[in-house]
Each structure stands twice: as structure tokens, then as C-alpha cells.
Design an enzyme around this catalytic site. Structure first.
Site, PDB file in Angstrom:
ATOM      1  N   TYR A 112     -33.037  33.035  21.449  1.00 32.42           N
ATOM      2  CA  TYR A 112     -33.697  34.316  21.187  1.00 32.42           C
ATOM      3  C   TYR A 112     -34.657  34.667  22.315  1.00 32.42           C
ATOM      4  O   TYR A 112     -35.319  33.792  22.884  1.00 32.42           O
ATOM      5  CB  TYR A 112     -34.516  34.244  19.894  1.00 32.42           C
ATOM      6  CG  TYR A 112     -33.695  34.329  18.634  1.00 32.42           C
ATOM      7  CD1 TYR A 112     -33.304  35.555  18.123  1.00 32.42           C
ATOM      8  CD2 TYR A 112     -33.324  33.182  17.943  1.00 32.42           C
ATOM      9  CE1 TYR A 112     -32.565  35.645  16.958  1.00 32.42           C
ATOM     10  CE2 TYR A 112     -32.582  33.256  16.777  1.00 32.42           C
ATOM     11  CZ  TYR A 112     -32.205  34.495  16.283  1.00 32.42           C
ATOM     12  OH  TYR A 112     -31.476  34.573  15.136  1.00 32.42           O
ATOM     13  N   TYR A 151     -27.412  27.760  16.742  1.00 35.29           N
ATOM     14  CA  TYR A 151     -28.569  27.104  17.372  1.00 35.29           C
ATOM     15  C   TYR A 151     -29.199  26.090  16.415  1.00 35.29           C
ATOM     16  O   TYR A 151     -29.141  26.245  15.209  1.00 35.29           O
ATOM     17  CB  TYR A 151     -29.594  28.129  17.860  1.00 35.29           C
ATOM     18  CG  TYR A 151     -30.179  29.047  16.803  1.00 35.29           C
ATOM     19  CD1 TYR A 151     -31.257  28.651  16.010  1.00 35.29           C
ATOM     20  CD2 TYR A 151     -29.668  30.334  16.627  1.00 35.29           C
ATOM     21  CE1 TYR A 151     -31.802  29.505  15.067  1.00 35.29           C
ATOM     22  CE2 TYR A 151     -30.210  31.190  15.680  1.00 35.29           C
ATOM     23  CZ  TYR A 151     -31.279  30.765  14.906  1.00 35.29           C
ATOM     24  OH  TYR A 151     -31.810  31.609  13.969  1.00 35.29           O
ATOM     25  N   ARG A 161     -28.205  26.547  12.649  1.00 37.61           N
ATOM     26  CA  ARG A 161     -27.844  27.815  12.040  1.00 37.61           C
ATOM     27  C   ARG A 161     -26.438  28.200  12.466  1.00 37.61           C
ATOM     28  O   ARG A 161     -26.108  28.095  13.643  1.00 37.61           O
ATOM     29  CB  ARG A 161     -28.795  28.947  12.490  1.00 37.61           C
ATOM     30  CG  ARG A 161     -30.259  28.829  12.105  1.00 37.61           C
ATOM     31  CD  ARG A 161     -30.531  28.701  10.607  1.00 37.61           C
ATOM     32  NE  ARG A 161     -29.650  29.433   9.709  1.00 37.61           N
ATOM     33  CZ  ARG A 161     -29.703  30.741   9.461  1.00 37.61           C
ATOM     34  NH1 ARG A 161     -30.599  31.491  10.038  1.00 37.61           N
ATOM     35  NH2 ARG A 161     -28.876  31.303   8.590  1.00 37.61           N
ATOM     36  N   HIS A 164     -25.038  34.092  13.501  1.00 43.41           N
ATOM     37  CA  HIS A 164     -25.435  35.118  12.524  1.00 43.41           C
ATOM     38  C   HIS A 164     -26.138  36.272  13.210  1.00 43.41           C
ATOM     39  O   HIS A 164     -26.690  36.124  14.297  1.00 43.41           O
ATOM     40  CB  HIS A 164     -26.354  34.527  11.442  1.00 43.41           C
ATOM     41  CG  HIS A 164     -27.650  34.010  11.993  1.00 43.41           C
ATOM     42  ND1 HIS A 164     -27.756  32.752  12.545  1.00 43.41           N
ATOM     43  CD2 HIS A 164     -28.886  34.578  12.108  1.00 43.41           C
ATOM     44  CE1 HIS A 164     -28.999  32.571  12.973  1.00 43.41           C
ATOM     45  NE2 HIS A 164     -29.707  33.670  12.723  1.00 43.41           N
ATOM     46  N   HIS A 166     -29.078  39.118  12.119  1.00 38.33           N
ATOM     47  CA  HIS A 166     -30.053  39.540  11.102  1.00 38.33           C
ATOM     48  C   HIS A 166     -29.930  41.053  10.898  1.00 38.33           C
ATOM     49  O   HIS A 166     -29.799  41.809  11.871  1.00 38.33           O
ATOM     50  CB  HIS A 166     -31.470  39.225  11.560  1.00 38.33           C
ATOM     51  CG  HIS A 166     -31.747  37.760  11.739  1.00 38.33           C
ATOM     52  ND1 HIS A 166     -32.366  36.997  10.784  1.00 38.33           N
ATOM     53  CD2 HIS A 166     -31.492  36.913  12.770  1.00 38.33           C
ATOM     54  CE1 HIS A 166     -32.491  35.749  11.222  1.00 38.33           C
ATOM     55  NE2 HIS A 166     -31.968  35.668  12.429  1.00 38.33           N
TER      56      HIS A 166
HETATM   57 FE   LIG Z   1     -31.688  33.754  13.422  1.00 37.06          FE
END
Ligand SMILES: [Fe+2]
Lengths: 246, 204
Positions: A112, A151, A161, A164, A166
């Protein structure tokens, strides 16, 4: 249904057995962030029935293209190119038009663009990771992006995770407000994730898995995933309730 | 078997996570140039009618630590008690007041501070008036489903005493968890997710 008044009824009761509970110990952060007392219900008032609106005028030309909206001129984000599309519906299976849909995600390596993310995978200078759009009259939305990477995250010593995206969605009433995550068909990581596992009902999890749609794919460009989002339904006011208020 | 009602189930909620800022307040977290500004960052302009107030909100976890990664959205009526929404049937709200705000916790102090106007009263079903309030929706890492609560105003004692929503709170010692204290024109509202002082949340 012409005998209904438009858009002024209260909403259906939220199904709290279907939604994740507040306390989900396998998702460790929830343990000290979960209310322990029962939430209190009351009939909907204008405070719950109304909600903010956003005009199409707020949208920039690249708001719905994450491959380009943070890229240098002539370049684009790295990663498998995809289109995500679908409809925002309510529990009455009616489209929810003209509502703001926002989305954010990691880059193709699972990183991110955020100072709190220290994952080893590198940032992509051409990828910001956010976008937004507004549904059309039939509740449709779509955007271009790249497939996000899985990640690792600090929960257990080896929790990951699944890939995905959000989503944040507005309805027409403030109590329809919803944040969720979209997963990808066929990803084996979905069923290993403690955050996915906060959802008690397998069918509710399946409702968050976008389907690969080869018919909507743009040949030689981008594969398409279809993801519909369902917001709470509004009660039709066929009969007025005269009981309230003594 | 009876007929199918043809209803759908609401999509399941998932936590907003630690990186909610990227999607909802990208400029706040240093992603500039995609959106010109963060939606909901300011509520009032020179044209907005009503009494200017400041609100300070903090969100605490069950250990008493302030959250530095929460995001709070606010939704309130204008000074006359009207919502700026197509679903508002009682009249036209102040066009200079959208009524909606979106505020991330400060990443160092955990504090949320914003300027708004004191909302007017809004009716409960049946016509009794509710005391002025701001509707809050709280999301963060570790919160699986956004939490709904209300901020009431400490200097509205008479209206608060008549409020039909506050009246639903069986344990009367919990009512003060929904009332912001006033000091000058600043209202302070601490939200406790858990513990002795757990804030009243609503199933609405
Ligand atoms: Fe996330």
C-alpha cells in the site's frame, strides 16, 4: 409499484447474524475494539432515513482508472490489467442509482502507498491505489485497475490477506452506509484469512467474491470481474404505522 | 414451500482496515494529485446559517488507548433541523450546508477536530421532537461493522431530557456517554468502544 411513496420509508432491520459480530478473537485487533454491550434499536427517524448525495460533477476523468490516475504521462501501473464492474442493489433487488462508490487497494506486489505499510514489496511509482465513481440510473458502476497482490499482516505469525479491493458505498439513507472488501474467484487464500473468517455464514462470504466474466473482458487488454453490492432495503410505506407516539 | 420473496441479503461488511485513508482521505495520507481534496473535510462556509461550534472527538479502545487510525463520518441536520437529502420531505435544507463530514483521527494525537453548526431539532416518528444531535459512523481496523452512535449537546439539558431515543436507554447511567460537554464553543466527545464507560451504540 406506484402506490409507494418514493424513498422515505425506514430500512429493514439489519441481519446481525449474517453480518460479522464485533468480537472475533481470531482477528486479534477486534478484541479491544469491539463493543460488548447490546446496541440499542429505535424506529428510523429522518436522521437515519436521509443521507448525503454526491454529484457526478465531483468526478475527474481518471477517477475510475487506477492504472492511470497516479501514473506519469505515457506510463501506467504495473500488474495484470482488470476491469471491475457491477451494480449497487438494495435488498428489494432494486438498483441504487447515483451513489458514491470508493475503492482502494494494494499494488500488484501487495504493498500500500501508506506510511504505516512497511512490507518488503516495492511501491509502484505509477500506482496510487484509490479511485471512485458514482452509480448510473440503473445502479451500474465500473472501473479499471490492476490485480492487487496478496500480502502478509501482523496477526498470527503467518497470516496473509487474499488479494482484495476495499469498497466504501453510500446508499440513499445514512444507515445504508457500508464498507466491505471484494475478493477474486478461485483464490485459495480467501478461506485461510481471519478477516474473511469474521463473517459467520459461508454464503455471505461467497457474496463478496467477484466472478471472472470472460464475456465482459476486453480482448488483448483487460479481464473483467463482476461484483454486485447489496445495501439494506427500504420499507415500502403501503400502510402507515399509526401506533407510534401515544 | 411458500413463494420466494425475491429479496437479497445485504453484502457482508469487512473492516475498513489500517489503510482506509488511501480510499477515503487520500490527501490526508499524502496521496495527492488524484482527487483535488478529501470529501467531507469541511462542513461550513461563510454562507452557512447557524451557530458556529467546534467539535473534538476521540475514540478509545478497551485498554483506554486512543485510536490513531479511526475514521468518523458525521451526518447532521441544518440549523432549522432539515437534512440536505432527497429523502428529506419536510422542506428545503440550507443549500450552504451539506450536513456530511468525514474525519480521520490525527495519526499522532488521535484527535478529530472540526467546525460545524449546531443542528436544529428533528422529529421522531409520531411527531415528538428529538434533541439536537449529530449522527456518527465509526470505522477502523478491528471494527468489523461500522458503529453508529449520536453526539448530543451538554447544554441542551431540557431537550435531552425529552429525547425519545435517549429515553430508550434502559441503563440510565449510560446516557451521559452520548452527551458532549461544552467549554466555550467547543464540544468534546469521547467515544469508548469498550469498558466501564462503553459508549451507547445503536442497532439502526
Ligand atoms: Fe487491505
Amino acid at each position: 409499484m406506484k402506490n409507494q411513496r418514493p424513498e422515505t420509508g425506514g430500512f429493514f432491520q439489519r441481519d446481525r447474524a449474517w453480518q460479522p459480530p464485533a468480537l472475533t478473537p481470531l482477528y486479534k485487533t477486534s478484541v479491544v475494539r469491539s463493543p460488548q454491550k447490546a446496541p440499542i434499536a429505535f424506529p428510523h427517524t429522518p436522521s437515519e432515513i436521509t443521507g448525503p448525495t454526491f454529484g457526478h460533477g465531483i468526478l475527474g476523468a481518471l477517477d475510475n482508472d487506477l492504472t492511470l490516475n497516479h501514473a506519469r504521462s505515457g506510463e501506467s501501473a504495473i500488474g495484470p490489467r482488470i476491469i471491475v464492474y457491477g451494480r449497487v442493489l438494495d435488498e428489494n433487488a432494486r438498483p441504487v442509482p447515483n451513489v458514491l462508490v470508493e475503492f482502494w487497494q494494494a499494488n500488484a506486489g501487495g504493498r500500500y502507498r501508506h506510511k504505516k505499510d512497511g512490507y518488503l514489496a516495492p511501491l509502484d511509482p505509477n500506482f496510487g491505489g484509490c479511485g471512485r465513481t458514482i452509480t448510473d440510473e440503473d445502479g451500474n458502476y465500473s472501473f479499471r485497475t490492476i490485480m492487487p497482490g496478496a500480502y502478509p499482516w501482523p496477526n498470527g505469525i503467518n497470516d496473509w490477506r487474499p488479494a482484495h479491493i476495499h469498497f466504501s458505498v453510500f446508499g440513499h439513507g445514512f444507515v445504508q452506509r457500508l464498507i466491505t472488501q471484494m475478493y477474486f474467484e478461485g483464490d485459495p487464500m480467501i478461506w485461510k484469512c481471519p478477516i474473511v473468517g469474521t463473517i459467520p455464514d459461508r454464503r455471505a462470504i461467497e457474496g463478496l467474491i467477484a466472478a471472472l466474466d470472460m464475456e465482459a473482458t476486453v480482448p488483448m487488454d483487460a479481464r473483467a470481474y463482476k461484483f454486485d453490492i447489496v445495501l439494506r432495503g427500504r420499507r415500502s410505506t403501503l400502510f402507515e404505522n399509526r401506533m407510534e407516539g401515544n | 414451500m411458500a413463494q420466494d420473496l425475491n429479496r437479497l441479503k445485504e453484502s457482508a461488511s469487512q473492516t475498513a482496515g489500517p489503510y482506509v485513508h488511501i480510499g477515503l482521505t487520500p490527501n490526508f495520507c499524502g496521496i495527492e494529485g488524484i482527487f483535488p481534496d478529501d470529501l467531507g473535510a469541511s462542513l461550513v462556509s461563510d454562507q452557512t446559517k447557524g451557530e458556529r461550534i467546534s467539535v473534538v472527538i476521540r475514540v478509545f479502545d478497551g485498554t483506554g488507548s486512543v485510536l490513531k487510525d479511526a475514521l468518523v463520518e458525521t451526518w447532521q441536520a441544518d440549523a432549522e433541523g432539515l437534512y440536505n437529502s432527497p429523502s428529506e420531505t419536510r422542506g428545503a435544507a440550507d443549500p450552504a450546508f451539506s450536513g456530511w463530514g468525514r474525519f480521520p483521527s490525527d495519526m499522532e494525537s488521535g484527535e478529530i477536530r472540526f467546525e460545524t453548526i449546531k443542528p436544529g431539532p428533528v422529529p421522531f416518528p409520531g411527531g415528538r421532537m428529538m434533541a439536537p444531535h449529530i449522527n456518527l459512523w465509526i470505522v477502523a481496523r478491528g471494527i468489523n461493522l461500522g458503529l453508529a452512535t449520536r453526539l448530543y449537546f451538554g447544554d441542551e439539558e431540557a431537550a435531552n431530557a425529552e429525547d425519545p431515543v435517549l429515553a430508550r436507554i434502559e441503563h440510565r447511567n449510560r446516557v451521559p456517554t452520548l452527551i458532549a460537554s461544552r467549554d466555550g464553543d467547543i464540544y468534546t466527545f469521547d467515544i469508548h468502544l469498550q469498558g466501564e464507560m462503553e459508549t451507547v451504540f445503536f442497532d439502526i
